[in-house]
Structure formats: C-alpha cells, structure tokens
Design a protein around this motif. Sequence first.
Motif, PDB file in Angstrom:
ATOM      1  N   ALA A   3       0.912   9.279  -0.706  1.00  0.00           N
ATOM      2  CA  ALA A   3       2.139   8.783  -1.330  1.00  0.00           C
ATOM      3  C   ALA A   3       1.855   8.251  -2.730  1.00  0.00           C
ATOM      4  O   ALA A   3       2.644   8.457  -3.666  1.00  0.00           O
ATOM      5  CB  ALA A   3       2.770   7.701  -0.454  1.00  0.00           C
ATOM      6  N   THR A   4       0.725   7.563  -2.903  1.00  0.00           N
ATOM      7  CA  THR A   4       0.369   7.026  -4.214  1.00  0.00           C
ATOM      8  C   THR A   4       0.080   8.145  -5.202  1.00  0.00           C
ATOM      9  O   THR A   4       0.557   8.126  -6.349  1.00  0.00           O
ATOM     10  CB  THR A   4      -0.858   6.104  -4.098  1.00  0.00           C
ATOM     11  OG1 THR A   4      -0.526   4.998  -3.245  1.00  0.00           O
ATOM     12  CG2 THR A   4      -1.280   5.566  -5.452  1.00  0.00           C
ATOM     13  N   ALA A  28       3.433   8.211   7.523  1.00  0.00           N
ATOM     14  CA  ALA A  28       2.562   7.033   7.630  1.00  0.00           C
ATOM     15  C   ALA A  28       2.541   6.435   9.024  1.00  0.00           C
ATOM     16  O   ALA A  28       2.605   5.214   9.187  1.00  0.00           O
ATOM     17  CB  ALA A  28       2.982   5.977   6.603  1.00  0.00           C
ATOM     18  N   THR A  32      -1.992   4.257   8.239  1.00  0.00           N
ATOM     19  CA  THR A  32      -1.185   3.478   7.314  1.00  0.00           C
ATOM     20  C   THR A  32      -0.126   2.646   8.018  1.00  0.00           C
ATOM     21  O   THR A  32       0.378   1.682   7.455  1.00  0.00           O
ATOM     22  CB  THR A  32      -0.511   4.427   6.288  1.00  0.00           C
ATOM     23  OG1 THR A  32      -1.500   5.297   5.755  1.00  0.00           O
ATOM     24  CG2 THR A  32       0.117   3.651   5.144  1.00  0.00           C
ATOM     25  N   ALA A 170       4.545   3.034   2.057  1.00  0.00           N
ATOM     26  CA  ALA A 170       4.347   4.482   1.949  1.00  0.00           C
ATOM     27  C   ALA A 170       5.645   5.230   2.218  1.00  0.00           C
ATOM     28  O   ALA A 170       5.982   6.194   1.517  1.00  0.00           O
ATOM     29  CB  ALA A 170       3.257   4.945   2.913  1.00  0.00           C
ATOM     30  N   ALA A 418      -5.708   0.910   1.431  1.00  0.00           N
ATOM     31  CA  ALA A 418      -4.542   1.055   0.574  1.00  0.00           C
ATOM     32  C   ALA A 418      -4.502   0.009  -0.518  1.00  0.00           C
ATOM     33  O   ALA A 418      -3.838   0.197  -1.522  1.00  0.00           O
ATOM     34  CB  ALA A 418      -3.260   0.987   1.408  1.00  0.00           C
ATOM     35  N   ALA A 488      -2.044   8.321   3.747  1.00  0.00           N
ATOM     36  CA  ALA A 488      -0.607   8.338   4.048  1.00  0.00           C
ATOM     37  C   ALA A 488      -0.324   9.400   5.088  1.00  0.00           C
ATOM     38  O   ALA A 488       0.786   9.888   5.203  1.00  0.00           O
ATOM     39  CB  ALA A 488       0.194   8.598   2.781  1.00  0.00           C
TER      40      ALA A 488
END
Length: 528
Positions: A3-4, A28, A32, A170, A418, A488
């Motif tokens: 996701a990042t 997620a 996550t 996420a 994360a 994620a």
Amino acid sequence: MSATLATLLSELEPSWRIEIVERLDGIALESTDAWNNAGTGHAALCELNYTPERADGSVDIAKAVTINEQFALSCQLWDHLRAEGRLPDDSFRSPVPHLTFVRGAADVDYLRRRHAALTAHPRFAHLEYSEDPAIIASWTPLVMADRDPDEPVAATRALDGLDVDFGTLARRMVDDLVARGARVRLQHEVRRISRRRGGGWRLHLVDRAWNASPKRSTLDARFVFIGAGGGALRLLQDAGIPEIKGYGGFPISGQFLRTTDPALVAQHRGKVYGKAAVGSPPMSVPHLDTRVVAGSPALMFGPYAGWSMKFLKAGSWTDLLRTVRPGNLVPLVAVGLHNLDLLKYLITEVLASRDARMRTLRGFMPTARERDWELITAGQRVQVIKRGKGGGVLEFGTELITAADGSIAGLLGASPGASTAASAMLDLLRRCFPERYAGWRPRLEEMMPQLAEGSTAVPGGGEAPDADPDLETEDPARSGGSRRADDADATEGVGHEPGPEPRDASQRAAGRRPARPTLPRRRDTPVA
C-alpha cells in the motif's frame, strides 16, 4: 508495504496503471491486520534491542537514532496524505506512551546508562527516567501493583509514543488508490510468475472465488513488487531471479494474551517493553501494550512463540516444503544445527501450558488473573535464512530483494515493520528506478520534508534498521542488514509507463545502459 509503495508511485507517476493482487477476500488481513502484530509505532523509545551495550560498558544509540528518524519519515508521509485528503482521519494512530521497565541491579544500571546516552541526542531529550517505585507506579500501575518493594526497578517513559492500527491504515490507503484509478483483485492468487521475452513479467492468476468464470487469467507488468509476507519467498523463487538463490525461510507464529476488561484497560495506558530473560532468544522480549483497534482499547501481553509449517496464517501446511531448493538446502540444514537453543525454546513454548503463560505474565504484572485473559494467535513470521558463516545464518529481520534489472522486488522476513515502511519503499524506489529517482526527489521532499535534511533515514544516506525489536538479536551472526517492514498482503503490478531499465552487465561495466525495450500494453488473457 504494498500500500505504501503504490501510494508513493501514484503521487510520483499519476499516469501509471497500478494493480494490487490479493489472495484473501480483503486487504491487509495477514501480518498487517491489527491483531496480527503488536501495533507499536517503533521509534526506538522503549525497545532495548536497538541500544546494545558495547564491550566497554557504553551504550550504542546509532541504530536507535536511525529508527527514530525512519518512523518520523512514515509519520510525515501519513501527515501529507491526511493534509491532501487521501486519508479521511487520524483514527488509525493513537497517542500511547512508550515505556521501558527493568528489574534487578544489573538491568537498572544498564537502563540508567541507556537513558543518559539517549537524552544526549536531541531526538530523545524528552525521555523521562526514574528508579522511584512510586513514580513508576504512577506511570504504569498494573506493572507495579503488589511488586516486591525491595526489588530494584527502573523505567523510562516517552509521552509521544504511538499505537498504530496498521491494518486500518493499509485499507484506507488502498481505498484512496482505488478512488484514483488503481485496480484491486481480491481472492486472486498469483500461482506463477514468468519473465516476458521483451521485458517485464507475466503473472499467472487463479480466481479463488467459488463462482469465478474464468478461473484463470494473466496480468502483464513492467514492474512487480511482491509484498506477500511469508508468501514472497516462493514467488521470488518462481520468478527465477539469481538474487533469491540460497534464501530460505523458517516460520515462527506469535501468540498474545489479550484482555478487554474495562477495569484493567482503564488502569494501563502505555506500551511497556521489558527485557528477555537470560538465555532466552530475541523474540521472547515481553511487553504489555495498550492497543486501540477500530477505536476500542484493549491490553495485550506477549509474545509467546509457536511453530507451524505454514508461511501465512491463511497458508498451507506444505508452505515450508515447497520453498526447499537445492540452492538453499545447505543453509537450511546449517541453521538447524547452529540454532538448537532456538529449537529447544520453540518446543518449550509450543508445549507450554496456560499456567506457564500466566506465570510469565505475572512476572510483568503480578496481579494478573487467568480469567481476565484470552490467548490469541497473531501472524506468521517467516525468518530469513541465507548463506553465511558455517553454511547458513538465521536473520531476525527483513530483507529487500531486488532483481539486477530492477524489474521485480520482494520483501522477505518478519513483519511488523510498517513503522519504517516509508524509508523501506524509498530504498526500493532508489534501487529499482535509479534513472527516475533524482527527478522524483523534489516531490518526495515535499511529501516528507525530513528527506531534505540528510538524516540517516534517507536511503543511501544511512543504514535502515535491520530487525523488528521483538525479534532483534545482538548476536552479529544473527543480525540482519536490511529493512524492517510489514506487508500489505499483496503482490503489486505497475503498468502503462516503462519501469526500470534492464541493465546488461557488459553495458553497465562500460558505463552505458541498454536501450529500453518497447513492451506491449498490459492484457488480461484467460488461460485454458
């Protein structure tokens, strides 16, 4: 992580097409997800493993400074997304003080020296310290209640700590990506990855929905990131990149005791990290945490280790066997022979009774009652095994694997990392898109102003943290050299615009880059 990375790419190259492939029916839901990790916003405020003691008795804070800067970088990215309206609110993060608590004269002396070393640095100048039981009791009543008054104790406290619901974060990031044109394929599993003749990759997908038609399809992409947690190793092996040769995985599951009793929850506000017992492996570091999940507070204590052959919580019992290759057989065997203490610990933990777990909790919280706590199973942590001294080494961290041509990358190792996702994915951008990174840098500095300050959190300007503090070891033979990161639970494909240039070895040696191949546009083709 996925996701990042997708969020950064959507900011840097809005015209690129992004697809996220997820084997489960939601985003997620593996490592996550909130209850599958500790939820600590790791800033090295309370984690003792980030401040090792040198042979001369001094305390090394270099890693702690780097980690603190990296978490600040993630916070700046989240602040940017919030300011731009890409995150609806800040409810995914809650202010929760970070504390360290130790017992015994030797550990008290160490914590005193640790505090002195940290507070000499501006980033930790606010860190409080006390050896007064009354003051510590005001900070963390449950830890001090009914404790032996003659026992030496000490604690530090940072009021600016955070509890982070990484699962909610996420999912909100992915919701924003979908609103901006990204596509998410839920219940799609990547069964195979093959290299395309003209460059890029073809992902062979299976739709896991019971009524799917057709069941099989393909997805072509110029760049692929595999952020599939424990599932990343097999997919990288399947891609056949040389960089993955020799790597293996050792799965360890985590368990926690949890309570939602309002009376107990109201008495404790903090993430209190302790010190593992002498002779215990790194993942046994105890901590009593305030957790805020979906707005509801709870307390969690652990971790307790478990073991299974699964690489994912929703994985298969054949996961471990499917990743054994001739190239990693020697490291796997060597690690088994060299880590008999870890195997003994895992067997002890797996066979531990509920009474034994409660005794561990009462060492941290003397008034704990069994009826108030339930045992929950967290996510699977697949530790990295690779070639090294003695044939193989076991690393309690994560490692970013990138192909030589930068067209595919994956994350191996334990999550929950994360907290440093922004730094890890900046490192990925630098390594996989070297010809574009300089042009992206001004925009990245707008999003994360700390990048312009030349801190050690900047990829290429310093080392990233190499482990999760719950898994970190001070043994150089077991320390990692890579980035910590939560996944994620997804494999990501980026299309439309060219990705990184393939870099032929002969042309790279001559200082030239080969011409970029022209790839056909992505297509989804049913496969018989």
